[in-house]
Design a protein around this motif. Structure first.
Motif, PDB file in Angstrom:
ATOM      1  N   ARG A  61      64.193   3.193  98.678  1.00 27.13           N
ATOM      2  CA  ARG A  61      64.417   4.019  97.497  1.00 27.13           C
ATOM      3  C   ARG A  61      63.357   5.121  97.473  1.00 27.13           C
ATOM      4  O   ARG A  61      62.188   4.872  97.791  1.00 27.13           O
ATOM      5  N   LEU A  62      63.760   6.319  97.114  1.00 25.03           N
ATOM      6  CA  LEU A  62      62.843   7.455  97.089  1.00 25.03           C
ATOM      7  C   LEU A  62      62.505   7.809  95.643  1.00 25.03           C
ATOM      8  O   LEU A  62      63.385   7.885  94.782  1.00 25.03           O
ATOM      9  N   ARG A  63      61.218   8.017  95.411  1.00 24.76           N
ATOM     10  CA  ARG A  63      60.736   8.414  94.086  1.00 24.76           C
ATOM     11  C   ARG A  63      59.964   9.727  94.232  1.00 24.76           C
ATOM     12  O   ARG A  63      59.266   9.922  95.233  1.00 24.76           O
ATOM     13  N   TYR A  64      60.049  10.566  93.221  1.00 25.89           N
ATOM     14  CA  TYR A  64      59.529  11.930  93.361  1.00 25.89           C
ATOM     15  C   TYR A  64      58.445  12.236  92.331  1.00 25.89           C
ATOM     16  O   TYR A  64      58.554  11.879  91.162  1.00 25.89           O
ATOM     17  N   ILE A  65      57.415  12.897  92.828  1.00 21.43           N
ATOM     18  CA  ILE A  65      56.321  13.404  91.998  1.00 21.43           C
ATOM     19  C   ILE A  65      56.321  14.929  92.140  1.00 21.43           C
ATOM     20  O   ILE A  65      56.368  15.447  93.263  1.00 21.43           O
ATOM     21  N   GLY A  66      56.252  15.631  91.031  1.00 22.49           N
ATOM     22  CA  GLY A  66      56.413  17.086  91.049  1.00 22.49           C
ATOM     23  C   GLY A  66      55.169  17.862  91.401  1.00 22.49           C
ATOM     24  O   GLY A  66      54.861  18.879  90.756  1.00 22.49           O
ATOM     25  N   LEU A  67      54.445  17.414  92.398  1.00 19.10           N
ATOM     26  CA  LEU A  67      53.238  18.089  92.869  1.00 19.10           C
ATOM     27  C   LEU A  67      53.270  18.168  94.390  1.00 19.10           C
ATOM     28  O   LEU A  67      54.029  17.448  95.045  1.00 19.10           O
TER      29      LEU A  67
END
Length: 365
Positions: A61-67
């Motif tokens: 599963r891929l999780r995203y951080i906006g940096l």
């Protein structure tokens, strides 16, 4: 026993582009998929690098951080990834690099998750870091060793440094390199190159001894093809300008496309490795799988990686002499040794098994 919930943090994300940790993360996902490993796996990714934000990659599963995952934002990127993983209930956190390690004391205070950190090289000693950046990196290294349940070193020399500096032990797990052989070579990539040549391939930074290598080959008849990000810095631009008209030296911009990179590597008869910082360097273990002689800077990291069986240099004169005296018999022997070591120590099946055994059995608590 409950199923491990593993999160891998500290990379740009998967599928991996250029970068050692990205390649490591991708190959860990592929191992997880191929072996149907009994764990849940999540990978943290930079939303800036994946605008489409797919939800999964193979079994992860891929999780995203906006940096951004690299540069000044990397500290916050890693810290936010750690806090999010704890909030979601992950119980095995694999942190790649020390950028976010200053957040580990807080993570330990509020979570029972087991933290495994690959500290990479001795980052604060790199020449490009000075002042505040060097101080932060050194503090981050300390925090990583102090507050991780398990510390991974990719090279025995790094493990020795951690033992001597912090009186702590490391698990030594290097990188794989056999993926470098996967792509079919693109003949277009080598159409304007000599039929056989020495190859150097690296980021164009002083600690990789780029100037030393160019100086050594400027007085040799052996052609040199040097691939790197020359235009990224004034250091690289100056060297590129200095040698652009040299008859036996070819400087190429970075090659990320796998087929082109495979063709460039296939055409090499010698690999020259100038890295003098870090640990087990991915480009070195990748080239060892091609079974050609390696001439490497004589630092302890490279000697451990090649088991003392490459040829080593500390200055341009020693490198030039190593090239001149490399007979066909010696070249064959060194190349055979490099290939044997690579197959024995640096394949992704072995590396994946070592990581998932570590992340599944609770050792180091």
């Amino acid at each position: 026993m409950s199923k491990p919930r593993i999160a891998i943090l500290g990379t740009v994300g998967v599928p991996g582009g250029y970068g050692g940790f990205e390649t490591l993360a991708q190959n860990l996902v592929e191992y997880h998929d191929a072996t149907a490993h009994r764990s849940d796996l999540a990978i943290y990714c930079s939303a800036k690098a994946f605008p489409n934000k797919p939800e999964t990659y193979r079994t992860a599963r891929l999780r995203y951080i906006g940096l951004d995952a690299n540069g000044p934002q990397s500290i916050c990127y890693d810290a936010l990834s750690l806090f999010d993983a704890v909030r979601r209930g992950d119980n095995q956190l694999l942190l790649l690099g020390v950028s976010g390690a200053l957040a580990l004391p807080l993570v330990r205070l509020f979570s029972r998750a087991r933290i495994v950190t690959n500290i990479d090289g001795i980052e604060w000693k790199r020449e490009k870091w000075t002042g505040l950046a060097k101080a932060i990196l050194r503090a981050s290294e300390w925090a990583a060793v102090r507050f991780s349940h398990v510390v991974i070193a990719d090279n025995q020399a790094i493990a020795d440094y951690v033992s001597e500096t912090y009186r702590a032990r490391c698990e030594v797990i290097p990188y794989g390199g056999n993926h470098a052989l996967d792509a079919e070579p693109d003949p277009v990539a080598v159409v304007n190159l000599p039929s056989r040549y020495a190859l150097a391939l690296c980021r164009i930074e002083p600690e990789n001894n780029v100037a030393l290598i160019l100086e050594a080959f400027s007085g040799l008849d052996t052609p040199l093809v040097f691939v790197g990000n020359w235009d990224r810095s004034s250091y690289g631009r100056a060297l590129k300008a200095r040698y652009k008209d040299h008859p036996t030296i070819t400087t190429l911009d970075p090659i990320y496309e796998p087929r082109g990179l495979r063709a460039i590597r296939d055409g090499a008869s010698i690999y020259v490795h100038g890295h003098s910082a870090g640990g087990t360097n991915p480009s070195l273990v990748e080239m060892m799988h091609f079974g050609i002689p390696v001439l490497a800077h004589g630092c302890s990291f490279n000697r451990h990686t090649t088991e003392g069986k490459a040829r080593y240099f500390m200055n341009s004169a020693e490198l030039a002499a190593a090239v001149r005296t490399l007979s066909p018999q010696i070249a064959t022997r060194i190349g055979t040794d490099m290939g044997e070591i690579a197959r024995r120590r640096y394949t992704w099946d072995q590396i994946g098994r070592a990581y998932f055994e570590l992340l599944s059995n609770g050792r180091g608590n």
